[in-house]
Design an enzyme around this catalytic site. Structure first.
Site, PDB file in Angstrom:
ATOM      1  N   ASN A  67       3.496   8.756   4.015  1.00 42.36           N
ATOM      2  CA  ASN A  67       3.745   7.481   4.696  1.00 42.36           C
ATOM      3  C   ASN A  67       2.427   6.939   5.257  1.00 42.36           C
ATOM      4  O   ASN A  67       1.829   7.564   6.137  1.00 42.36           O
ATOM      5  CB  ASN A  67       4.753   7.700   5.829  1.00 42.36           C
ATOM      6  CG  ASN A  67       4.998   6.468   6.676  1.00 42.36           C
ATOM      7  OD1 ASN A  67       4.581   5.358   6.337  1.00 42.36           O
ATOM      8  ND2 ASN A  67       5.685   6.670   7.786  1.00 42.36           N
TER       9      ASN A  67
ATOM     10  N   ARG B 296      14.866  17.198  -0.946  1.00 40.98           N
ATOM     11  CA  ARG B 296      13.633  18.001  -0.914  1.00 40.98           C
ATOM     12  C   ARG B 296      12.392  17.158  -1.183  1.00 40.98           C
ATOM     13  O   ARG B 296      11.288  17.544  -0.826  1.00 40.98           O
ATOM     14  CB  ARG B 296      13.726  19.167  -1.880  1.00 40.98           C
ATOM     15  CG  ARG B 296      13.788  18.773  -3.329  1.00 40.98           C
ATOM     16  CD  ARG B 296      13.994  19.965  -4.249  1.00 40.98           C
ATOM     17  NE  ARG B 296      14.204  19.545  -5.603  1.00 40.98           N
ATOM     18  CZ  ARG B 296      15.348  19.111  -6.115  1.00 40.98           C
ATOM     19  NH1 ARG B 296      16.420  19.058  -5.341  1.00 40.98           N
ATOM     20  NH2 ARG B 296      15.436  18.732  -7.370  1.00 40.98           N
TER      21      ARG B 296
ATOM     22  N   HIS C 143       0.803  -1.215   0.000  1.00 34.75           N
ATOM     23  CA  HIS C 143       0.000   0.000   0.000  1.00 34.75           C
ATOM     24  C   HIS C 143       0.844   1.277   0.000  1.00 34.75           C
ATOM     25  O   HIS C 143       0.308   2.369   0.138  1.00 34.75           O
ATOM     26  CB  HIS C 143      -0.980  -0.030   1.172  1.00 34.75           C
ATOM     27  CG  HIS C 143      -1.873  -1.227   1.102  1.00 34.75           C
ATOM     28  ND1 HIS C 143      -2.981  -1.268   0.297  1.00 34.75           N
ATOM     29  CD2 HIS C 143      -1.769  -2.449   1.679  1.00 34.75           C
ATOM     30  CE1 HIS C 143      -3.547  -2.464   0.401  1.00 34.75           C
ATOM     31  NE2 HIS C 143      -2.823  -3.186   1.226  1.00 34.75           N
TER      32      HIS C 143
ATOM     33  N   SER D 206      17.483  19.892   8.272  1.00 36.97           N
ATOM     34  CA  SER D 206      18.858  20.172   8.718  1.00 36.97           C
ATOM     35  C   SER D 206      18.914  21.349   9.686  1.00 36.97           C
ATOM     36  O   SER D 206      19.873  21.485  10.435  1.00 36.97           O
ATOM     37  CB  SER D 206      19.752  20.445   7.510  1.00 36.97           C
ATOM     38  OG  SER D 206      19.273  21.571   6.801  1.00 36.97           O
TER      39      SER D 206
ATOM     40  N   CYS E 210       8.407   8.126  10.492  1.00 32.18           N
ATOM     41  CA  CYS E 210       8.692   9.372   9.776  1.00 32.18           C
ATOM     42  C   CYS E 210       8.894  10.548  10.727  1.00 32.18           C
ATOM     43  O   CYS E 210       9.503  11.547  10.342  1.00 32.18           O
ATOM     44  CB  CYS E 210       7.609   9.657   8.742  1.00 32.18           C
ATOM     45  SG  CYS E 210       5.939   9.581   9.373  1.00 32.18           S
ATOM     46  N   HIS E 211       8.433  10.427  11.968  1.00 34.87           N
ATOM     47  CA  HIS E 211       8.657  11.499  12.943  1.00 34.87           C
ATOM     48  C   HIS E 211      10.141  11.660  13.275  1.00 34.87           C
ATOM     49  O   HIS E 211      10.554  12.694  13.778  1.00 34.87           O
ATOM     50  CB  HIS E 211       7.838  11.255  14.219  1.00 34.87           C
ATOM     51  CG  HIS E 211       8.183   9.995  14.939  1.00 34.87           C
ATOM     52  ND1 HIS E 211       7.694   8.762  14.552  1.00 34.87           N
ATOM     53  CD2 HIS E 211       8.965   9.765  16.017  1.00 34.87           C
ATOM     54  CE1 HIS E 211       8.153   7.823  15.368  1.00 34.87           C
ATOM     55  NE2 HIS E 211       8.930   8.409  16.264  1.00 34.87           N
TER      56      HIS E 211
ATOM     57  N   TYR F  99      16.471  14.852   6.364  1.00 35.38           N
ATOM     58  CA  TYR F  99      15.909  14.507   5.060  1.00 35.38           C
ATOM     59  C   TYR F  99      17.035  14.150   4.089  1.00 35.38           C
ATOM     60  O   TYR F  99      16.959  13.150   3.373  1.00 35.38           O
ATOM     61  CB  TYR F  99      15.078  15.672   4.497  1.00 35.38           C
ATOM     62  CG  TYR F  99      13.843  16.006   5.306  1.00 35.38           C
ATOM     63  CD1 TYR F  99      12.739  15.166   5.304  1.00 35.38           C
ATOM     64  CD2 TYR F  99      13.784  17.171   6.055  1.00 35.38           C
ATOM     65  CE1 TYR F  99      11.600  15.478   6.035  1.00 35.38           C
ATOM     66  CE2 TYR F  99      12.651  17.491   6.796  1.00 35.38           C
ATOM     67  CZ  TYR F  99      11.566  16.639   6.784  1.00 35.38           C
ATOM     68  OH  TYR F  99      10.450  16.940   7.514  1.00 35.38           O
TER      69      TYR F  99
ATOM     70  N   GLU G 154      10.874   9.426  22.934  1.00 39.37           N
ATOM     71  CA  GLU G 154      12.002   8.581  22.547  1.00 39.37           C
ATOM     72  C   GLU G 154      13.345   9.116  23.039  1.00 39.37           C
ATOM     73  O   GLU G 154      14.375   8.472  22.858  1.00 39.37           O
ATOM     74  CB  GLU G 154      12.038   8.424  21.028  1.00 39.37           C
ATOM     75  CG  GLU G 154      10.844   7.661  20.495  1.00 39.37           C
ATOM     76  CD  GLU G 154      10.926   7.369  19.009  1.00 39.37           C
ATOM     77  OE1 GLU G 154      11.986   7.614  18.393  1.00 39.37           O
ATOM     78  OE2 GLU G 154       9.925   6.881  18.463  1.00 39.37           O
TER      79      GLU G 154
END
Length: 178
Positions: free
Chosen positions: A123, A114, A75, A137, A131-132, A100, A162
Protein backbone atom coordinates in the site's frame (compact mmCIF):
# COMPACT_ATOMS: atom_id res chain seq x y z
CA UNK A 1 -2.55 15.22 -15.46
CA UNK A 2 0.89 16.37 -14.39
CA UNK A 3 3.85 14.15 -13.65
CA UNK A 4 5.43 16.33 -10.99
CA UNK A 5 5.23 15.73 -7.27
CA UNK A 6 5.55 17.88 -4.17
CA UNK A 7 7.29 16.16 -1.28
CA UNK A 8 6.97 17.13 2.36
CA UNK A 9 7.19 15.64 5.79
CA UNK A 10 5.76 15.60 9.27
CA UNK A 11 7.08 14.39 12.61
CA UNK A 12 4.49 12.12 14.25
CA UNK A 13 4.30 10.01 17.40
CA UNK A 14 5.23 6.97 15.28
CA UNK A 15 8.15 8.54 13.46
CA UNK A 16 8.76 10.95 10.61
CA UNK A 17 6.30 10.58 7.74
CA UNK A 18 7.03 11.75 4.23
CA UNK A 19 4.29 12.45 1.72
CA UNK A 20 4.25 12.83 -2.04
CA UNK A 21 1.41 14.78 -3.62
CA UNK A 22 0.79 15.06 -7.35
CA UNK A 23 -1.54 17.60 -8.91
CA UNK A 24 -4.20 14.87 -8.77
CA UNK A 25 -3.80 14.06 -5.09
CA UNK A 26 -1.90 12.16 -2.43
CA UNK A 27 0.28 9.53 -4.11
CA UNK A 28 2.49 8.24 -1.28
CA UNK A 29 2.97 8.22 2.48
CA UNK A 30 6.04 6.60 3.96
CA UNK A 31 8.32 6.51 6.94
CA UNK A 32 11.62 8.31 6.62
CA UNK A 33 12.92 11.59 5.43
CA UNK A 34 12.06 11.54 1.73
CA UNK A 35 10.20 9.10 -0.49
CA UNK A 36 11.97 8.20 -3.71
CA UNK A 37 10.77 10.41 -6.53
CA UNK A 38 11.75 7.95 -9.26
CA UNK A 39 11.26 9.39 -12.70
CA UNK A 40 8.97 12.17 -11.50
CA UNK A 41 10.08 15.79 -11.22
CA UNK A 42 10.03 17.12 -7.66
CA UNK A 43 8.57 20.61 -7.23
CA UNK A 44 8.40 23.01 -4.32
CA UNK A 45 4.65 23.44 -3.76
CA UNK A 46 3.74 24.11 -0.12
CA UNK A 47 0.07 24.86 -0.91
CA UNK A 48 -0.29 21.41 -2.50
CA UNK A 49 1.20 19.74 0.60
CA UNK A 50 -0.58 21.82 3.24
CA UNK A 51 -3.96 20.02 3.33
CA UNK A 52 -2.37 16.56 3.53
CA UNK A 53 0.11 17.52 6.23
CA UNK A 54 -2.57 19.37 8.22
CA UNK A 55 -4.96 16.40 8.12
CA UNK A 56 -2.23 13.96 9.14
CA UNK A 57 -1.25 16.24 12.05
CA UNK A 58 -4.92 16.40 13.14
CA UNK A 59 -5.20 12.61 12.93
CA UNK A 60 -2.14 12.04 15.11
CA UNK A 61 -3.39 14.63 17.59
CA UNK A 62 -6.66 12.68 17.90
CA UNK A 63 -8.72 15.44 16.25
CA UNK A 64 -9.45 13.78 12.87
CA UNK A 65 -11.15 10.48 12.15
CA UNK A 66 -11.32 10.59 8.35
CA UNK A 67 -9.31 12.09 5.53
CA UNK A 68 -10.90 14.06 2.71
CA UNK A 69 -7.83 14.88 0.64
CA UNK A 70 -7.91 13.65 -2.95
CA UNK A 71 -5.94 10.48 -3.63
CA UNK A 72 -4.00 9.83 -6.81
CA UNK A 73 -4.75 6.13 -7.27
CA UNK A 74 -2.56 5.86 -10.42
CA UNK A 75 0.40 4.80 -8.29
CA UNK A 76 -1.27 1.66 -6.95
CA UNK A 77 0.02 -1.22 -9.07
CA UNK A 78 -2.61 -3.58 -10.48
CA UNK A 79 -6.35 -3.28 -10.79
CA UNK A 80 -7.10 -5.95 -8.15
CA UNK A 81 -4.82 -4.21 -5.64
CA UNK A 82 -6.45 -0.89 -6.41
CA UNK A 83 -9.92 -2.39 -5.93
CA UNK A 84 -8.95 -3.93 -2.58
CA UNK A 85 -7.40 -0.66 -1.35
CA UNK A 86 -10.43 1.33 -2.56
CA UNK A 87 -12.69 -1.04 -0.62
CA UNK A 88 -10.55 -0.65 2.49
CA UNK A 89 -10.50 3.14 2.16
CA UNK A 90 -14.24 3.40 1.53
CA UNK A 91 -15.62 0.85 4.01
CA UNK A 92 -13.35 0.40 7.04
CA UNK A 93 -13.60 3.55 9.10
CA UNK A 94 -11.84 4.95 12.12
CA UNK A 95 -12.18 2.78 15.20
CA UNK A 96 -13.02 -0.36 13.25
CA UNK A 97 -11.09 -3.25 11.79
CA UNK A 98 -11.53 -6.11 9.36
CA UNK A 99 -9.75 -9.41 8.84
CA UNK A 100 -7.74 -10.23 5.74
CA UNK A 101 -10.46 -12.71 4.77
CA UNK A 102 -13.22 -10.21 5.44
CA UNK A 103 -11.55 -7.64 3.20
CA UNK A 104 -11.01 -10.27 0.50
CA UNK A 105 -14.74 -11.09 0.56
CA UNK A 106 -15.87 -7.47 0.78
CA UNK A 107 -13.72 -6.38 -2.16
CA UNK A 108 -15.39 -8.85 -4.52
CA UNK A 109 -12.14 -9.14 -6.47
CA UNK A 110 -11.55 -12.86 -6.03
CA UNK A 111 -8.23 -12.06 -4.34
CA UNK A 112 -7.70 -14.77 -1.69
CA UNK A 113 -7.29 -13.79 1.94
CA UNK A 114 -3.65 -14.92 1.96
CA UNK A 115 -2.86 -12.40 -0.81
CA UNK A 116 -4.49 -9.46 0.99
CA UNK A 117 -1.46 -9.16 3.29
CA UNK A 118 0.79 -8.60 0.28
CA UNK A 119 -1.51 -5.89 -1.01
CA UNK A 120 -1.50 -4.24 2.41
CA UNK A 121 2.30 -4.44 2.53
CA UNK A 122 2.55 -2.72 -0.86
CA UNK A 123 0.00 0.00 0.00
CA UNK A 124 1.67 3.26 -1.08
CA UNK A 125 -0.66 5.39 1.07
CA UNK A 126 -0.72 3.93 4.61
CA UNK A 127 -2.61 5.77 7.35
CA UNK A 128 -4.90 7.51 4.82
CA UNK A 129 -5.68 4.16 3.17
CA UNK A 130 -5.75 2.42 6.55
CA UNK A 131 -3.99 -0.93 6.09
CA UNK A 132 -3.28 -0.89 9.83
CA UNK A 133 -6.99 -1.73 10.32
CA UNK A 134 -6.62 -5.10 8.56
CA UNK A 135 -6.01 -7.91 11.04
CA UNK A 136 -5.32 -11.63 10.94
CA UNK A 137 -8.15 -13.86 12.13
CA UNK A 138 -5.98 -14.87 15.10
CA UNK A 139 -4.24 -11.60 16.00
CA UNK A 140 -2.72 -8.44 14.64
CA UNK A 141 -1.10 -9.91 11.55
CA UNK A 142 1.79 -7.94 10.11
CA UNK A 143 2.50 -4.32 9.30
CA UNK A 144 5.14 -2.96 6.99
CA UNK A 145 4.84 0.63 8.24
CA UNK A 146 7.28 2.19 10.62
CA UNK A 147 11.02 2.18 10.49
CA UNK A 148 13.74 0.03 11.95
CA UNK A 149 11.54 -3.06 12.19
CA UNK A 150 8.95 -1.54 14.53
CA UNK A 151 5.97 -2.17 12.23
CA UNK A 152 3.88 -4.10 14.73
CA UNK A 153 4.50 -1.46 17.41
CA UNK A 154 3.29 1.19 14.97
CA UNK A 155 0.20 -0.87 14.08
CA UNK A 156 -0.59 -1.39 17.77
CA UNK A 157 -0.14 2.34 18.46
CA UNK A 158 -2.44 3.35 15.57
CA UNK A 159 -5.13 0.85 16.61
CA UNK A 160 -4.91 2.09 20.19
CA UNK A 161 -5.21 5.72 19.06
CA UNK A 162 -8.37 4.77 17.18
CA UNK A 163 -9.82 2.79 20.12
CA UNK A 164 -9.69 -0.61 18.39
CA UNK A 165 -7.26 -1.84 21.05
CA UNK A 166 -7.33 -0.81 24.71
CA UNK A 167 -4.31 1.17 25.85
CA UNK A 168 -1.66 -0.75 27.75
CA UNK A 169 0.11 0.71 30.76
CA UNK A 170 3.02 1.84 28.61
CA UNK A 171 0.93 3.34 25.76
CA UNK A 172 1.43 7.05 25.29
CA UNK A 173 -0.40 9.40 22.93
CA UNK A 174 2.95 11.18 22.63
CA UNK A 175 4.40 8.24 20.75
CA UNK A 176 6.24 5.00 20.83
CA UNK A 177 8.55 4.34 23.74
CA UNK A 178 12.20 3.80 22.98
Amino acid sequence: MSDDVAIGGLDTPVGHLSVAVTRDGLAAVGWGRRPGSGRVAVVDDAPRLAPVLAQLAEYFAGRRQSFDVPIDWRHVPGSASAAVLHTLHDTVGYGSSITYGGLADRSGTGVPARAIGGIMGANPIPIVVPCHRVLASDGLGGYSGGSGGNGLEVKRWLLTLEGVLPPTFDWSPAGLTA
